[in-house]
Design an enzyme around this catalytic site. Structure first.
Site, short mmCIF file in Angstrom:
data_model
loop_
_atom_site.label_atom_id
_atom_site.label_comp_id
_atom_site.label_asym_id
_atom_site.label_seq_id
_atom_site.Cartn_x
_atom_site.Cartn_y
_atom_site.Cartn_z
N GLY A 171 2.55 2.45 -2.57
CA GLY A 171 2.21 3.12 -3.83
C GLY A 171 0.79 3.66 -3.79
O GLY A 171 0.50 4.74 -4.33
N ASP A 172 -0.11 2.94 -3.12
CA ASP A 172 -1.50 3.40 -3.02
C ASP A 172 -1.58 4.68 -2.19
O ASP A 172 -2.32 5.61 -2.53
CB ASP A 172 -2.37 2.31 -2.37
CG ASP A 172 -2.42 1.04 -3.21
OD1 ASP A 172 -2.27 1.14 -4.45
OD2 ASP A 172 -2.58 -0.05 -2.63
N ALA A 204 0.80 -1.24 0.00
CA ALA A 204 0.00 0.00 0.00
C ALA A 204 0.83 1.28 0.00
O ALA A 204 0.26 2.38 0.09
CB ALA A 204 -1.01 0.03 1.14
O1 RIB Z 1 -1.42 -2.38 -3.45
C1 RIB Z 1 -1.63 -3.24 -2.39
C2 RIB Z 1 -2.91 -4.00 -2.55
O2 RIB Z 1 -2.80 -4.86 -3.67
C3 RIB Z 1 -3.28 -4.90 -1.41
O3 RIB Z 1 -4.02 -4.24 -0.41
C4 RIB Z 1 -4.01 -6.06 -2.07
O4 RIB Z 1 -5.36 -6.14 -1.73
C5 RIB Z 1 -3.79 -5.87 -3.56
O5 RIB Z 1 -4.90 -5.39 -4.18
#
Ligand code: RIB
Length: 301
Positions: A252-253, A250
């Site tokens: 990058g998210d 997460a």
């Molecule tokens: O980018 C991380 C995410 O990738 C995780 O939370 C997992 O669910 C996948 O979708």
């Protein structure tokens, strides 16, 4: 301050994570350590990051009619996301199986379930939200036809369209002309441009190739090195913070969600990237996906 609202359309998963010394090789069994279950999915992680960091965020995803779907929606509501556009599917909710090693690297397998059931008709049904958003943030954990339709509708309505092309998969050329900001990592940029990417110089060349395909600006995330902003003129490198990473899931998210918040507040790209860098540096220091996403008060700039 007038803020533009952010719409995230993407995946929702429940992450099942095991910490292990080493990631298993094909055919190998390794005995891991602690098991945790938490909220994840690239779409949901980006929506939660944008909300915790101060954005006005609506999240559209598809979940199953099951306990994971119920829990996810309840969790998004608690986070303060606008969940009015979430759709139920007859398929099971998405699940991700994640292993994280001692170097904080991970290995993820996603059972997409309901995420793979997001259709163009679902996007059409979300027309009002798409046409009203200031920024649309997309990833590739839902089917490409849905991503393409959402990007086209938002582009035509005058929104800023941001695509984090993860995980990489074949994309139609048409999509690129609807993308104002493309945020790939080095591997994804190499896949989409067809050029090798290993450092800032090669990333800049590959970014120029993507701009020739129609994308507006790019920010290339380069892990613990930093990120490269490519707006057409001289590139700007934003170094990462030196921190002790325990889990990069997460990161990058968080970067993408944080970046959209800063853009929604009218910040220039360089300032937005510095904000996103500070946020993702906090994420890697904690285990889990959404469990590790910081709040605005935690950001130290
Ligand atoms: O980018 C991380 C995410 O990738 C995780 O939370 C997992 O669910 C996948 O979708």
């Amino acid at each position: 301050m007038t803020k533009r609202n952010i719409l995230v359309i993407g995946s929702s998963n429940t992450d099942m994570t095991v910490k292990t010394r080493e990631l298993p090789r094909p055919g190998e069994t390794v005995l891991g350590g602690v098991f945790t279950m938490g909220a994840g999915g690239k779409g949901a992680n980006q929506a939660v990051a944008a909300r915790r960091l101060g954005g006005d965020v609506k999240f559209i995803c598809k979940v199953g009619r099951d306990i994971f779907g119920d829990n996810s929606i309840a969790h998004y509501e608690k986070e303060g996301l606008d969940t009015g556009g979430i759709i139920r599917s007859d398929l099971p909710s998405g699940v991700a199986l994640i292993s994280v090693d001692e170097k904080a690297e991970n290995c993820i397998v996603v059972a997409s379930g309901a995420n793979a059931d997001v259709t163009e008709a679902d996007i059409e049904a979300s027309k009002e939200a798409i046409e009203k958003c200031g920024i649309l943030l997309l990833q590739l954990e839902i089917p490409v036809p849905a991503v393409l339709k959402a990007a086209k509708m938002a582009h035509e309505a005058g929104a800023t369209v941001v695509l984090n092309p993860a995980p990489a998969c074949p994309l139609p050329d048409e999509l690129f002309k609807y993308i104002d900001l493309f945020i790939p990592n080095e591997t994804e940029l190499s896949t989409f441009s067809g050029l090798p990417v290993s450092d800032a110089e090669s990333a800049a060349k590959a970014a120029a190739a993507m701009q020739a395909k129609g994308v507006g600006k790019l920010i290339v995330t380069m892990g613990s090195k930093g990120s490269l902003i490519c707006e057409g003129g001289p590139e700007v490198f934003v170094p990462a913070r030196k921190v002790k990473a325990v889990d990069t899931t997460a990161a990058g998210d968080t970067f993408c969600g944080a970046l959209c918040v800063a853009l929604s507040e009218g910040k220039p790209l360089e300032e937005a990237a510095a904000f996103a860098t500070a946020a993702s540096a906090l994420t890697v220091q904690k285990m889990g996906a959404q469990d590790s996403i910081p709040f605005r008060k935690d950001i130290n700039l």
